[in-house]
Design an enzyme around this catalytic site. Sequence first.
Site, PDB file in Angstrom:
ATOM      1  N   SER A   1       9.639  38.288   9.163  1.00  0.00           N
ATOM      2  CA  SER A   1       8.657  38.392   8.108  1.00  0.00           C
ATOM      3  C   SER A   1       9.254  39.019   6.841  1.00  0.00           C
ATOM      4  O   SER A   1      10.025  40.029   6.920  1.00  0.00           O
ATOM      5  CB  SER A   1       7.469  39.058   8.605  1.00  0.00           C
ATOM      6  OG  SER A   1       6.501  39.118   7.602  1.00  0.00           O
TER       7      SER A   1
ATOM      8  N   THR B   1       5.723  30.496   3.975  1.00  0.00           N
ATOM      9  CA  THR B   1       4.564  30.487   4.631  1.00  0.00           C
ATOM     10  C   THR B   1       3.578  30.146   3.502  1.00  0.00           C
ATOM     11  O   THR B   1       3.688  30.736   2.319  1.00  0.00           O
ATOM     12  CB  THR B   1       4.031  31.797   4.758  1.00  0.00           C
ATOM     13  OG1 THR B   1       4.951  32.088   6.321  1.00  0.00           O
ATOM     14  CG2 THR B   1       2.486  32.072   5.249  1.00  0.00           C
TER      15      THR B   1
HETATM   16  C1  FMN Z   1      -0.363  41.649  12.840  1.00  0.00           C
HETATM   17  C2  FMN Z   1      -0.064  40.239  12.278  1.00  0.00           C
HETATM   18  C3  FMN Z   1       0.853  40.293  11.262  1.00  0.00           C
HETATM   19  C4  FMN Z   1       1.287  38.770  10.733  1.00  0.00           C
HETATM   20  N1  FMN Z   1       2.063  38.803   9.492  1.00  0.00           N
HETATM   21  C5  FMN Z   1       2.522  37.552   9.248  1.00  0.00           C
HETATM   22  C6  FMN Z   1       3.480  37.545   8.243  1.00  0.00           C
HETATM   23  O1  FMN Z   1       4.190  38.426   7.841  1.00  0.00           O
HETATM   24  N2  FMN Z   1       4.118  36.356   7.894  1.00  0.00           N
HETATM   25  C7  FMN Z   1       3.386  35.148   8.604  1.00  0.00           C
HETATM   26  O2  FMN Z   1       3.895  33.992   8.288  1.00  0.00           O
HETATM   27  N3  FMN Z   1       2.728  35.108   9.416  1.00  0.00           N
HETATM   28  C8  FMN Z   1       2.101  36.282   9.940  1.00  0.00           C
HETATM   29  N4  FMN Z   1       1.365  36.505  11.067  1.00  0.00           N
HETATM   30  C9  FMN Z   1       0.951  35.126  11.480  1.00  0.00           C
HETATM   31  C10 FMN Z   1       1.785  34.765  12.736  1.00  0.00           C
HETATM   32  O3  FMN Z   1       3.102  34.598  12.279  1.00  0.00           O
HETATM   33  C11 FMN Z   1       1.369  33.500  13.511  1.00  0.00           C
HETATM   34  O4  FMN Z   1       0.882  32.446  12.705  1.00  0.00           O
HETATM   35  C12 FMN Z   1       0.044  34.021  14.374  1.00  0.00           C
HETATM   36  O5  FMN Z   1       0.454  35.291  14.792  1.00  0.00           O
HETATM   37  C13 FMN Z   1      -0.043  32.961  15.639  1.00  0.00           C
HETATM   38  O6  FMN Z   1      -1.099  33.290  16.400  1.00  0.00           O
HETATM   39  P1  FMN Z   1      -1.278  34.121  17.738  1.00  0.00           P
HETATM   40  O7  FMN Z   1      -1.027  35.567  17.266  1.00  0.00           O
HETATM   41  O8  FMN Z   1      -2.731  33.754  17.986  1.00  0.00           O
HETATM   42  O9  FMN Z   1      -0.048  34.040  18.440  1.00  0.00           O
HETATM   43  C14 FMN Z   1       0.945  37.614  11.277  1.00  0.00           C
HETATM   44  C15 FMN Z   1       0.151  37.766  12.670  1.00  0.00           C
HETATM   45  C16 FMN Z   1      -0.260  39.042  12.919  1.00  0.00           C
HETATM   46  C17 FMN Z   1      -1.117  38.975  14.362  1.00  0.00           C
END
Ligand code: FMN
Length: 369
Positions: free
Chosen positions: A112, A160
């Site tokens: 990220s 993203t």
């Molecule tokens: C705590 C947390 C922080 C996240 N930070 C980002 C991020 O910085 N950039 C991004 O594209 N997605 C981010 N996401 C989304 C994840 O990349 C992903 O799409 C998502 O967690 C997938 O779903 P799942 O948690 O049910 O596996 C984040 C998700 C969580 C849970």
Amino acid sequence: MVNDLNLNPINLYEYEKRAELILPHDNWDFIAAGAMDELTTEKNRTALDALSLRPRFLRDITERSINTSVLGTPISLPVMICPTGGHGIAHPNAECETAMGAGMSDTLMMCSTSSNKSLEEIADAATGPLWFQLYHRGYDLTEMLVKRAEEAGYKAIALTVDVPSPSPKERDLKNHYARDLELGNFRGIGKSEEEISGTDETPGWRVSRVAPMTWQELDWLRSLTSLPLVLKGLRTAEDARIAVECGVDGILVSNHGGRQMDATMSAIETLPEIVSAVNGKAEVYLDSGIRRGSDVLKALALGATAVGVGRPLYWGLAVKGAEGVHGILECLREEVDRAMSYTGQSDVKALDEGLVNIPYGWGSGTTAP
Ligand SMILES: Cc1cc2nc3c(=O)[nH]c(=O)nc-3n(C[C@H](O)[C@H](O)[C@H](O)COP(=O)(O)O)c2cc1C
């Protein structure tokens, strides 16, 4: 006893229970939260559960292949680590620890923009392939990030797109959640917090007011790098068609684990319309709600090349650091392999729609104009 800390967790849900006991309450809530009523987060699971597998028997499944490749990079199982900000809330070695765990399982990690470690530190620690997840932070900072990622050996840029404005989770607001962990990619560059912090994971980081990127600026982004470009977070056939026209190399179908906008469809429900719109002109991946090997098979059968997991990486990190991240991936590896055997499949690259029973009414409304 289910949560006996002396036993190794046997599946992702056991890692989840264990992590909830270990992590401070507010960190736990931050990771688990979805936007608003968390209906989309829940739907990511119920929509996957509503699909059933159609097993075939009396086939030769003694040799089963579950490895694949993403944009030409081989991975030993069709599961990748999603980009998530701030792994330091689950482990002091943050994203470096996660990268080591992903490498032990010989799979890919997406890092990220909002990582606590810098992209170079993560690349130094990693033994497996990396993609850099980009949040647009304005022309100068975005250019700097993309060039550094290419220089550090990242294999793709994943932009993203589903965070056009901040989405504070209500759990975090109630907890008055604040973090003071560093954003490693911006260390020492002398910019204010408002400039480096994005619209993504807002608590404790002041939010930049940079205008979100538009389709018109994709050409500019592509001109910065020779790396392939993946768009993360597309949810409709209409956008997928434009993406393909713009020449993107991959689409990660995702609703951010239900964290950015509630009352949208589950990720798996949007997969068929996107796969159909893309029509083989780009690779398609999926995340949001994947917890079991059978979920992986469902997504692959509906056209994904590979899937990603987000929250589970924190559970692994909290429970056992790199070993824990490796642990959740190995649980999935075993479950994918077992599901392949039970359904008479010998190659994850050859799964097709016939493997999945889609109940009447599932995903209705997905027929895009
Ligand atoms: C705590 C947390 C922080 C996240 N930070 C980002 C991020 O910085 N950039 C991004 O594209 N997605 C981010 N996401 C989304 C994840 O990349 C992903 O799409 C998502 O967690 C997938 O779903 P799942 O948690 O049910 O596996 C984040 C998700 C969580 C849970």
